[in-house]
Design an enzyme around this catalytic site. Structure first.
Site, PDB file in Angstrom:
ATOM      1  N   ARG A  84      59.155  10.224 -27.748  1.00 12.25           N
ATOM      2  CA  ARG A  84      57.605  11.342 -27.700  1.00 12.25           C
ATOM      3  C   ARG A  84      56.942  10.595 -26.408  1.00 12.25           C
ATOM      4  O   ARG A  84      55.997  11.341 -25.678  1.00 12.25           O
ATOM      5  CB  ARG A  84      56.871  10.827 -28.451  1.00 12.25           C
ATOM      6  CG  ARG A  84      57.578  11.941 -30.330  1.00 12.25           C
ATOM      7  CD  ARG A  84      56.308  11.589 -31.186  1.00 12.25           C
ATOM      8  NE  ARG A  84      55.332  11.639 -31.128  1.00 12.25           N
ATOM      9  CZ  ARG A  84      54.199  11.720 -32.145  1.00 12.25           C
ATOM     10  NH1 ARG A  84      55.048  10.581 -33.243  1.00 12.25           N
ATOM     11  NH2 ARG A  84      52.961  12.397 -32.443  1.00 12.25           N
ATOM     12  N   LEU A 127      61.675   7.011 -39.520  1.00 10.13           N
ATOM     13  CA  LEU A 127      60.957   8.625 -38.256  1.00 10.13           C
ATOM     14  C   LEU A 127      59.796   8.671 -38.397  1.00 10.13           C
ATOM     15  O   LEU A 127      59.488   8.685 -39.682  1.00 10.13           O
ATOM     16  CB  LEU A 127      62.038   9.301 -39.152  1.00 10.13           C
ATOM     17  CG  LEU A 127      63.257   9.693 -39.013  1.00 10.13           C
ATOM     18  CD1 LEU A 127      64.145  10.801 -39.474  1.00 10.13           C
ATOM     19  CD2 LEU A 127      64.060   9.629 -37.427  1.00 10.13           C
ATOM     20  N   ASP A 128      58.992   8.807 -37.877  1.00 15.87           N
ATOM     21  CA  ASP A 128      57.719   9.332 -37.586  1.00 15.87           C
ATOM     22  C   ASP A 128      57.514  10.195 -39.229  1.00 15.87           C
ATOM     23  O   ASP A 128      58.907  11.319 -39.519  1.00 15.87           O
ATOM     24  CB  ASP A 128      57.082  10.178 -36.981  1.00 15.87           C
ATOM     25  CG  ASP A 128      57.448   8.848 -35.321  1.00 15.87           C
ATOM     26  OD1 ASP A 128      57.473   7.863 -36.422  1.00 15.87           O
ATOM     27  OD2 ASP A 128      57.012   9.644 -34.482  1.00 15.87           O
ATOM     28  N   LYS A 129      56.453  10.457 -39.062  1.00 11.76           N
ATOM     29  CA  LYS A 129      55.797  11.613 -40.793  1.00 11.76           C
ATOM     30  C   LYS A 129      56.204  13.000 -39.886  1.00 11.76           C
ATOM     31  O   LYS A 129      56.829  13.338 -40.963  1.00 11.76           O
ATOM     32  CB  LYS A 129      54.517  11.616 -40.499  1.00 11.76           C
ATOM     33  CG  LYS A 129      54.379  12.215 -41.767  1.00 11.76           C
ATOM     34  CD  LYS A 129      52.169  12.639 -41.852  1.00 11.76           C
ATOM     35  CE  LYS A 129      52.016  13.374 -42.717  1.00 11.76           C
ATOM     36  NZ  LYS A 129      50.451  13.568 -43.172  1.00 11.76           N
TER      37      LYS A 129
END
Length: 284
Positions: A211, A112-114
């Protein structure tokens, strides 16, 4: 011969001299005819580099002898890298379960992205890691996300467009003809004055997939600093949200050892939930 390892991992070890064919180094393309002896000297520490264990708190949703499911908070980087040499999920996993250092990437099979919160699974053993990677490749792992997006998207739909590096800005991803196949399904959950809460599910797992796909059709995620609307142009509750409003709320998979179908759900992250409360008040 070594089903606990993936083909790509074995090929890497062949090229690096960890696999001997009749006592001599070989190449992945070498033919065998029967009767040969193959020796594998598997590295003890796999792809964790110089990462050190760190006592970082984890919210554990499920743990058994083979897998670990966590609810990752926004702000926690998954893998060490430039600008983030420590303080990552890898460091936390190495502290929580030291033997995970013998599993590639400290057991992490997806990321998962930060600043994306929610459910992730890590493998505690090498066979579990290989099994989970194969499930991801077969697209049998269920990953559902809640996302708050600008505007009013259709009631439901599928975004099927290849994703690759943005040729104009290499730190970004974009929908590009030369990219890798990517497919995102979505449906509306709740609408507000200037934004919509949707649920997304993934068939593929490209970098920044949700996104990029939503931004490409004019419905960027609220708070997204890379693909979203500039904050200074926003008013009301949306103006104060400083990370992409994306949360992995459901995860489903086949247990790599028992073979049972498992599924976990977690509530929305507190900051997203608080913003939705504000939006409902504001909208009402």
């Amino acid at each position: 011969m070594f089903p606990e390892h993936s083909r790509s991992r074995l090929a890497t070890w062949v090229r690096s001299g960890h696999v001997l064919l009749d006592g001599k180094p070989g190449a992945p393309a070498d033919r065998v005819w029967g009767g040969e002896r193959i020796d594998l000297d598997a590295p003890q520490t796999l792809e964790t580099g110089e990462s050190k264990p760190e006592a970082i708190a984890l919210t554990i949703v499920h743990e058994d002898e083979d897998i670990l499911v966590i609810n990752k908070p926004a702000g926690l980087v998954v893998h060490p890298g430039n600008g983030n040499p420590d303080g990552t999920l890898v460091n936390a996993l190495l502290h929580h379960w030291p033997p995970i250092s013998e599993v590639p990437r400290a057991g992490i099979v997806h990321r998962l992205d930060k600043d994306t919160s929610g459910l992730m699974v890590a493998a505690k053993t090498l066979p579990a890691h290989t099994a989970l990677v194969r499930q991801l490749q077969a697209r049998t792992v269920r990953r559902d996300y809640a996302a708050l997006v600008h505007g009013l998207p259709p009631a439901s739909g599928t975004l099927d467009a290849p994703i690759g590096r943005d040729p104009k800005a290499r730190i970004r991803m974009a929908v590009v003809a030369s990219g890798k196949p990517a497919r995102t399904h979505f449906r509306r959950i709740e609408t507000f004055e200037a934004c919509t809460l949707i649920e997304c599910s993934l068939d593929t797992g490209r970098t920044h997939q949700i996104r990029v796909h939503l931004a490409s059709v004019g419905h960027a995620l609220v708070g997204d600093p890379v693909y979203g609307v500039r904050r200074r142009s926003l008013t009301g509750p949306l103006a104060g949200f400083s990370r992409q409003a994306l949360h992995a709320w459901r995860l489903g998979l086949i247990h790599p050892v028992s073979g049972k179908a498992l599924q976990w759900q977690v509530a929305l992250a507190s900051d997203i939930d608080a913003m939705l409360t504000q939006l409902r008040t504001h909208h009402g």
